[in-house]
Write a protein that holds these residues in place. Structure first.
Motif, PDB file in Angstrom:
ATOM      1  N   ALA A  23       0.825  -1.238  -0.118  1.00 20.64           N
ATOM      2  CA  ALA A  23       0.145  -0.022  -0.024  1.00 20.64           C
ATOM      3  C   ALA A  23       0.759   1.163  -0.115  1.00 20.64           C
ATOM      4  O   ALA A  23       0.331   2.344  -0.488  1.00 20.64           O
ATOM      5  CB  ALA A  23      -1.081   0.026   1.166  1.00 20.64           C
ATOM      6  N   PHE A  24       2.074   1.005   0.529  1.00 18.95           N
ATOM      7  CA  PHE A  24       2.885   2.230   0.448  1.00 18.95           C
ATOM      8  C   PHE A  24       4.079   2.120  -0.527  1.00 18.95           C
ATOM      9  O   PHE A  24       4.942   2.805  -0.418  1.00 18.95           O
ATOM     10  CB  PHE A  24       3.654   2.311   1.848  1.00 18.95           C
ATOM     11  N   GLY A  25       4.003   1.296  -1.488  1.00 22.68           N
ATOM     12  CA  GLY A  25       4.656   1.091  -2.546  1.00 22.68           C
ATOM     13  C   GLY A  25       6.162   0.188  -2.190  1.00 22.68           C
ATOM     14  O   GLY A  25       6.900   0.724  -3.061  1.00 22.68           O
ATOM     15  N   ILE A  26       6.044  -0.337  -1.375  1.00 25.07           N
ATOM     16  CA  ILE A  26       7.207  -1.365  -1.000  1.00 25.07           C
ATOM     17  C   ILE A  26       6.748  -2.718  -1.365  1.00 25.07           C
ATOM     18  O   ILE A  26       6.009  -3.367  -0.686  1.00 25.07           O
ATOM     19  CB  ILE A  26       7.499  -1.114   0.543  1.00 25.07           C
ATOM     20  N   GLN A  42       5.265  -4.538 -10.727  1.00 26.13           N
ATOM     21  CA  GLN A  42       5.879  -3.643  -9.580  1.00 26.13           C
ATOM     22  C   GLN A  42       6.924  -4.504  -8.702  1.00 26.13           C
ATOM     23  O   GLN A  42       6.462  -5.462  -8.487  1.00 26.13           O
ATOM     24  CB  GLN A  42       4.824  -3.217  -8.677  1.00 26.13           C
ATOM     25  N   ILE A  43       8.106  -3.973  -8.733  1.00 31.29           N
ATOM     26  CA  ILE A  43       9.156  -4.759  -7.887  1.00 31.29           C
ATOM     27  C   ILE A  43       9.707  -3.757  -7.022  1.00 31.29           C
ATOM     28  O   ILE A  43       9.446  -2.529  -6.841  1.00 31.29           O
ATOM     29  CB  ILE A  43      10.330  -5.028  -8.950  1.00 31.29           C
ATOM     30  N   ARG A  44      10.601  -4.252  -6.277  1.00 32.85           N
ATOM     31  CA  ARG A  44      11.486  -3.475  -5.140  1.00 32.85           C
ATOM     32  C   ARG A  44      12.272  -2.162  -6.144  1.00 32.85           C
ATOM     33  O   ARG A  44      12.923  -2.459  -7.091  1.00 32.85           O
ATOM     34  CB  ARG A  44      12.618  -4.066  -4.374  1.00 32.85           C
ATOM     35  N   GLY A  45      11.986  -1.034  -5.742  1.00 32.95           N
ATOM     36  CA  GLY A  45      12.822   0.281  -6.342  1.00 32.95           C
ATOM     37  C   GLY A  45      12.103   0.543  -7.644  1.00 32.95           C
ATOM     38  O   GLY A  45      12.643   1.529  -8.143  1.00 32.95           O
ATOM     39  N   GLY A  46      10.883   0.209  -8.031  1.00 37.63           N
ATOM     40  CA  GLY A  46      10.010   0.751  -8.986  1.00 37.63           C
ATOM     41  C   GLY A  46       9.302   0.018  -9.575  1.00 37.63           C
ATOM     42  O   GLY A  46       8.579  -1.108  -9.175  1.00 37.63           O
ATOM     43  N   ALA A  47       8.634   0.262 -10.828  1.00 34.55           N
ATOM     44  CA  ALA A  47       7.828  -0.566 -11.680  1.00 34.55           C
ATOM     45  C   ALA A  47       8.242  -0.598 -13.227  1.00 34.55           C
ATOM     46  O   ALA A  47       8.668   0.336 -13.743  1.00 34.55           O
ATOM     47  CB  ALA A  47       6.370   0.120 -11.331  1.00 34.55           C
ATOM     48  N   LEU A  48       7.619  -1.418 -13.607  1.00 36.19           N
ATOM     49  CA  LEU A  48       7.824  -1.635 -15.294  1.00 36.19           C
ATOM     50  C   LEU A  48       6.312  -1.732 -15.966  1.00 36.19           C
ATOM     51  O   LEU A  48       5.595  -2.374 -15.567  1.00 36.19           O
ATOM     52  CB  LEU A  48       8.669  -2.829 -15.796  1.00 36.19           C
ATOM     53  N   TYR A  49       6.253  -0.955 -17.212  1.00 40.83           N
ATOM     54  CA  TYR A  49       5.227  -1.130 -17.898  1.00 40.83           C
ATOM     55  C   TYR A  49       5.680  -1.911 -19.268  1.00 40.83           C
ATOM     56  O   TYR A  49       6.374  -1.708 -19.993  1.00 40.83           O
ATOM     57  CB  TYR A  49       4.764   0.505 -18.465  1.00 40.83           C
ATOM     58  N   LEU A  73      -1.108   2.679  -9.593  1.00 41.49           N
ATOM     59  CA  LEU A  73      -0.158   1.597  -9.265  1.00 41.49           C
ATOM     60  C   LEU A  73      -0.811   1.002  -8.080  1.00 41.49           C
ATOM     61  O   LEU A  73      -0.826  -0.288  -7.819  1.00 41.49           O
ATOM     62  CB  LEU A  73       1.163   2.151  -9.108  1.00 41.49           C
ATOM     63  N   ARG A  74      -1.267   1.837  -7.147  1.00 39.89           N
ATOM     64  CA  ARG A  74      -2.193   1.255  -5.916  1.00 39.89           C
ATOM     65  C   ARG A  74      -3.225   0.323  -6.335  1.00 39.89           C
ATOM     66  O   ARG A  74      -3.399  -0.815  -5.671  1.00 39.89           O
ATOM     67  CB  ARG A  74      -2.338   2.381  -5.045  1.00 39.89           C
ATOM     68  N   LEU A  75      -3.803   0.845  -7.157  1.00 44.88           N
ATOM     69  CA  LEU A  75      -5.210   0.395  -7.543  1.00 44.88           C
ATOM     70  C   LEU A  75      -4.991  -0.913  -8.262  1.00 44.88           C
ATOM     71  O   LEU A  75      -5.792  -1.885  -8.460  1.00 44.88           O
ATOM     72  CB  LEU A  75      -6.103   1.357  -8.379  1.00 44.88           C
ATOM     73  N   MET A  76      -3.826  -0.962  -8.875  1.00 48.99           N
ATOM     74  CA  MET A  76      -3.559  -2.734  -9.562  1.00 48.99           C
ATOM     75  C   MET A  76      -3.004  -3.485  -8.459  1.00 48.99           C
ATOM     76  O   MET A  76      -2.967  -4.758  -9.076  1.00 48.99           O
ATOM     77  CB  MET A  76      -2.294  -2.290 -10.484  1.00 48.99           C
ATOM     78  N   THR A  77      -2.863  -3.228  -7.234  1.00 49.02           N
ATOM     79  CA  THR A  77      -2.314  -4.424  -6.282  1.00 49.02           C
ATOM     80  C   THR A  77      -2.986  -4.376  -5.082  1.00 49.02           C
ATOM     81  O   THR A  77      -3.587  -5.484  -4.683  1.00 49.02           O
ATOM     82  CB  THR A  77      -0.871  -4.205  -5.797  1.00 49.02           C
TER      83      THR A  77
END
Length: 237
Positions: free
Chosen positions: A40-43, A61-68, A109-113
């Motif tokens: 929820a906090f992007g970690i 979404q991975i540690r340190g960022g996200a990929l499209y 991004l949060r809505l996707m997880t």
């Protein structure tokens, strides 16, 4: 005498096993809750993939960022290296880093997880409660046909139906994210519109959550009937 001792030992062993399951399952629920809060906090401790539809655009979404991510169709002439004879490429996975995400992009991004994380947490908690309620401990046998289990089954069915609705909107979230994540993902999204691969899910896959939800509602009704029968039997005794 021997039968009584054996029954006592079996009851004690069952009670110990139930207590062990209670604490292990509580630890699992706690870990899932901790991962949910972290995501929820992007970690992200584990990679989290959000598939929009088939093998089309998704977000990792991975540690340190996200990929499209997009899959695009390719021809041998599109590539800069030679394939051995009789080997023909069909599609290629391409990624764009989501590094310049504004507030709206972070929301997508949060809505996707988060919805799936909360569903998993609720599912494990409800199933845990059902197992514990039907596990005979030292106090004797316990029947699974109780009103609490009827409510748990209906809650699980409701969550699955909600998850089905959520997945209907997930492709929209994925497409919208590309517009709020900088120029590169947006350019990739536009480029893939001409070279992207479309895939239509069979109805039994795209509506799987809804089908399982309906089956669980039927099972909940069976459990409700079992509760009534059990009360009738107890009244006769």
């Amino acid at each position: 005498m021997v039968t009584q001792i054996t029954a006592a030992l079996n009851s004690a062993a069952s009670g110990t096993a139930r207590q062990l399951f209670y604490w292990i399952s509580l630890l699992v629920v706690t870990l899932i809750a901790a991962l949910t809060v972290m995501e929820a906090f992007g970690i992200y401790y584990f990679p989290h993939r959000s598939w929009s539809e088939g093998i089309n655009s998704n977000v990792v979404q991975i540690r340190g960022g996200a990929l499209y991510n997009q899959y695009i169709s390719v021809k041998p002439s599109d590539l800069r290296f030679e394939f051995p004879a009789d080997i023909h490429p069909m599609f290629l996975s391409v990624f764009a880093d989501l590094t310049r995400i504004d507030a709206r992009g972070k929301l997508f991004l949060r809505l996707m997880t988060l919805p799936e994380d909360l569903f998993l947490l609720a599912l494990v908690w409800l199933v845990r409660g059902m197992i514990l309620s039907a596990w005979a401990g030292q106090s004797g046998e316990v029947s699974p046909f109780i009103q609490d289990n009827v409510r748990r089954l209906r809650w699980i069915a409701g969550f699955l139906a909600a998850l089905w609705v959520y997945h209907l909107f997930l492709p929209t979230f994925t497409d919208e994210l590309s517009f709020y994540a900088g120029a590169t993902p947006n350019a990739l999204n536009n480029f893939a519109q001409n070279k992207g691969i479309g895939q239509i899910f069979p109805w039994y896959l795209s509506n799987g959550y809804l089908a399982v939800s309906l089956l669980l509602l039927i099972l909940a009704q069976v459990f409700s009937h079992g509760v009534r029968l059990q009360k009738d039997v107890e009244g006769l005794v």
